[in-house]
Scaffold this motif. Structure first.
Motif, PDB file in Angstrom:
ATOM      1  N   LEU A 176      -7.113   2.465  -2.876  1.00  0.00           N
ATOM      2  CA  LEU A 176      -8.439   3.038  -3.096  1.00  0.00           C
ATOM      3  C   LEU A 176      -9.486   1.935  -3.143  1.00  0.00           C
ATOM      4  O   LEU A 176      -9.217   0.842  -3.636  1.00  0.00           O
ATOM      5  CB  LEU A 176      -8.496   3.802  -4.422  1.00  0.00           C
ATOM      6  CG  LEU A 176      -7.609   5.029  -4.560  1.00  0.00           C
ATOM      7  CD1 LEU A 176      -7.789   5.641  -5.941  1.00  0.00           C
ATOM      8  CD2 LEU A 176      -7.908   6.050  -3.483  1.00  0.00           C
TER       9      LEU A 176
ATOM     10  N   ILE B 131     -15.443   6.826  -2.788  1.00  0.00           N
ATOM     11  CA  ILE B 131     -14.068   6.320  -2.800  1.00  0.00           C
ATOM     12  C   ILE B 131     -13.509   6.508  -1.400  1.00  0.00           C
ATOM     13  O   ILE B 131     -13.558   7.608  -0.841  1.00  0.00           O
ATOM     14  CB  ILE B 131     -13.195   7.049  -3.832  1.00  0.00           C
ATOM     15  CG1 ILE B 131     -13.783   6.904  -5.236  1.00  0.00           C
ATOM     16  CG2 ILE B 131     -11.759   6.510  -3.779  1.00  0.00           C
ATOM     17  CD1 ILE B 131     -13.037   7.673  -6.322  1.00  0.00           C
TER      18      ILE B 131
ATOM     19  N   THR C 236     -10.035   5.453   1.154  1.00  0.00           N
ATOM     20  CA  THR C 236      -8.616   5.142   1.078  1.00  0.00           C
ATOM     21  C   THR C 236      -8.109   4.788   2.469  1.00  0.00           C
ATOM     22  O   THR C 236      -8.832   4.936   3.450  1.00  0.00           O
ATOM     23  CB  THR C 236      -7.829   6.343   0.489  1.00  0.00           C
ATOM     24  OG1 THR C 236      -6.482   5.949   0.225  1.00  0.00           O
ATOM     25  CG2 THR C 236      -7.850   7.546   1.430  1.00  0.00           C
TER      26      THR C 236
END
Length: 101
Positions: free
Chosen positions: A19, A10, A12
């Motif tokens: 995300l 993930i 960001t």
């Protein structure tokens, strides 16, 4: 026997408001590619500056990695946030740590 490495991850943006969940067999290379695309419309991660790593999981089986990626992508934002906080409570950017491995 071959040692296969796959990662779901993930990323960001700097403000931690967007995300991106992905899967790769080379996390360091993939993070580099995301950063190289920053500010371009070529990709989601480039458009939204999502190249800060906040979470990842390691797999040796690609099918398991893909299944996990699909599972997490279906989750609501709150559940994704809780997953990240479970191993990274301060949402530190893990890029440097990953590049040292």
């Amino acid at each position: 026997m071959w040692n296969h490495n796959y990662y779901i991850y993930i990323t960001t943006n700097y403000d931690k408001s967007i995300l991106y969940i992905g899967v790769t067999n080379d996390l360091s290379r993939r993070l580099y590619e995301h950063k190289e695309n920053k500010g371009t419309g070529k990709s989601f991660t480039g458009r939204y500056y999502c190249y800060y790593l906040v979470y990842y999981e390691h797999f040796t089986n690609i099918e398991h990695a893909i299944d996990r990626e699909k599972e997490i992508k279906k989750w609501r934002r709150e559940k994704k946030d809780a997953l990240i906080k479970s191993i990274n409570p301060d949402w530190r950017f893990l890029n440097d740590e990953m590049n040292q491995e």
